[in-house]
Scaffold this active site. Structure first.
Site, short mmCIF file in Angstrom:
data_model
loop_
_atom_site.label_atom_id
_atom_site.label_comp_id
_atom_site.label_asym_id
_atom_site.label_seq_id
_atom_site.Cartn_x
_atom_site.Cartn_y
_atom_site.Cartn_z
N HIS A 268 0.83 -1.21 0.00
CA HIS A 268 0.00 0.00 0.00
C HIS A 268 0.87 1.26 0.00
CE1 HIS A 268 -3.55 2.46 1.22
NE2 HIS A 268 -2.60 3.20 1.78
N GLU A 269 1.78 1.35 0.97
CA GLU A 269 2.63 2.54 1.06
C GLU A 269 3.55 2.62 -0.16
OE1 GLU A 269 1.68 4.61 3.18
OE2 GLU A 269 0.52 3.29 4.49
N HIS A 272 1.76 4.44 -2.85
CA HIS A 272 1.86 5.90 -2.67
C HIS A 272 3.22 6.39 -3.17
CE1 HIS A 272 -1.76 6.83 -0.44
NE2 HIS A 272 -1.50 5.98 0.53
N GLU A 298 -4.91 7.70 -2.70
CA GLU A 298 -5.37 6.43 -2.14
C GLU A 298 -5.76 5.45 -3.24
OE1 GLU A 298 -5.51 4.88 0.87
OE2 GLU A 298 -4.21 6.54 1.41
ZN LIG Z 1 -2.78 5.30 2.07
#
Ligand SMILES: [Zn+2]
Length: 502
Positions: A268-269, A272, A298
């Site tokens: 997830h990170e 980003h 997101e």
């Molecule tokens: Zn996030």
């Protein structure tokens, strides 16, 4: 461009460059505070941070800068796209903050910092009372900010949404979340009643921090994270911070008996981080990097975490390596069992550990409470009960204490309006996943580990113009369609009906 316009543009650019130096320092301090800063140093460090961010704030409040920026806005049609976007964003920011004095701004920062410290303490002891006063202060800051806006919207909560997700309104969200509830609640009931058993015994087998660190590094490498322009470490509450053009920091948290938690958190990170690492260089020259909305951000992190990370193709890709790094976990576990376990649907109390299916409910609950806090001025002391009631209503489970209930997330220490962006992200990426599928055989590209192909598509269609468009315009440009939760709901229904045979 006239000489006068060039002069004003130069002045604005020089001021922004200077403000960015202070802001860069604030990001480093923030990162330090979230990772290794000793607990007793936090409040003092918060003061340094508030001082520096106030310096940047004052630079942007200087009358000459404001006059220059407003001049650019008045002449925005004479610019190319980048400078026009900058002029428009400065004007928007000015409307929001023109009535906020540096003293007020400093006071707001101090309230947020104090709230963060009190939240940490309250969460540790699971005692909402320790946070209640701060939470009321934070809400009052939001009230003041709304009242002081030059372009204030009639629905109070819309003003907060606008900070994080320009263009999206309470009306859009009500419609979208009603549809989610309508389609997901009956399916959740069917899943809960289904005879399907998913093997979970291996999920709590223990793994050392060192093996998990190796796994995190492998996953970041796999998805194409650039280690020469980024770093990763651990924290309590994982996050990503784009400090500068060549410096993106990602964090994760290792739980010895939940090996998959850090895996999906780092993907997830990492998503980003990929977004930040693949910005057009012009974004920095023209000071527009950072204009992307949180929902846009997101959408990318969740695209990598869920659409890629929890797909059959990705599980196939990492199955062997997972066995090598976590031999005692994966002993006797088939690829199918691994895939199903990573897609287990189980209503739970903690948002950050929620499965892909039930995640949306965690957001709907926060959204419904935030809307009431801001639009209806509810009694702060009633919130823990309201929170618990909603978990019971939507997910059929009830928190035993405030730590696993209302105190779990840090966000409210710095205001309201942020959470809906998480759910919107899932809906945006479902829409562009369908477009990507028309150009690429996504599943096979992932299982072949060809992230150069995936990331090229993302760079061209998703990442390139995010800072230049609000989210509705951005999704329309990528997909040729208006924003809708339908693609997301179709995807969820199809995937989970298949896994659970319902
Ligand atoms: Zn996030």
């Amino acid at each position: 461009m006239t000489e006068e316009l060039q002069k004003n543009l130069n002045l604005v650019n020089a001021t922004l460059s200077e403000a960015e130096l202070y802001e860069h320092a604030c990001h480093v301090l923030n990162f330090d505070q979230e990772t290794i800063c000793p607990v007793k140093a936090m409040e003092e460090q918060g003061e340094v941070n508030a001082f520096l961010s106030n310096k940047a704030f004052r630079l942007k409040k200087a009358p000459a800068f404001i006059a220059g920026a407003e001049y650019l806005y008045a002449h925005r049609e004479e610019f190319g796209e980048f400078d026009r976007v900058l002029a428009e964003s400065l004007h928007r920011e000015y409307q929001k903050t023109k009535n906020i004095t540096p003293e007020m701004d400093h006071e707001f920062s101090r309230i947020f910092n104090r709230a963060f410290v009190n939240w940490l303490d309250a969460k540790k002891s699971a005692d909402f009372a320790k946070f209640a006063t701060s939470l009321a202060e934070v809400r009052n800051v939001n009230f003041k900010q709304i009242a002081l806006r030059e372009d204030s919207r009639p629905v109070p909560y819309d003003n907060l949404l606008d900070v994080y997700e320009r263009g999206i309104t309470t009306g859009d969200l009500d419609k979208c979340f009603d549809e989610c509830k309508e389609r997901l609640i009956p399916l959740l009931k069917k899943i809960s009643a289904s005879k399907k058993t998913i093997r979970t015994d291996f999920l709590s087998r223990t793994v050392t921090d060192e093996s998990q660190r190796k796994m995190a590094e492998y996953l970041l490498q796999t998805i194409g994270f650039d280690f020469t322009r980024g770093a990763f470490t651990t924290t309590e509450h994982p996050f990503t911070d784009g400090l500068a053009k060549n410096d993106v920091r990602v964090t994760t948290h290792y739980y010895p008996d939940m090996f998959y938690s850090s895996m999906f958190s780092i993907i997830h990170e990492g998503g980003h981080a990929l977004f930040e690492q693949n910005q057009p260089a012009e974004n920095y020259v023209h000071h527009i990097n950072g204009l992307k909305t949180l929902g846009e951000h997101e959408s990318v992190s969740r695209f990598y975490e869920n659409r890629i990370g929890r797909s059959r193709g990705f599980i196939h890709l990492i199955y062997k390596k997972t066995g090598e790094l976590f031999p005692n976990v994966m002993q006797g576990v088939s690829e199918d069992e691994f895939y199903e376990a990573m897609n287990l649907v189980r209503p739970s109390l903690i948002r950050t550990e929620a499965d892909e299916f039930t995640y949306t409910f965690h957001i709907i609950i926060r959204y419904e409470l935030e809307k009431q806090i801001i639009n209806k001025n509810v009694n702060i002391n009633d919130l823990p009960r309201m929170w618990d009631d909603k978990y019971e209503e939507y997910l059929g489970i009830r928190p035993q204490n405030a730590r696993e209930g209302i105190l779990q997330d840090v966000h409210w220490a710095s205001g309201f309006g942020y959470f809906p962006t998480y759910a919107l992200g899932n809906m945006y990426n479902a829409m562009y996943y369908n477009c990507m599928s028309q150009d690429i055989d996504v599943e096979n590209t992932i299982s072949d580990g060809r992230f150069d192909v995936i990331n090229d598509w993302m760079r061209e269609h998703v990442w390139k113009r995010a800072d230049r468009l609000d989210s509705k315009a951005w999704i329309r440009e990528i997909t040729g369609r208006e924003f809708t939760p339908d693609d997301f709901l179709d995807y969820i229904e199809k995937k989970y009906s298949a896994i659970y045979g319902v």
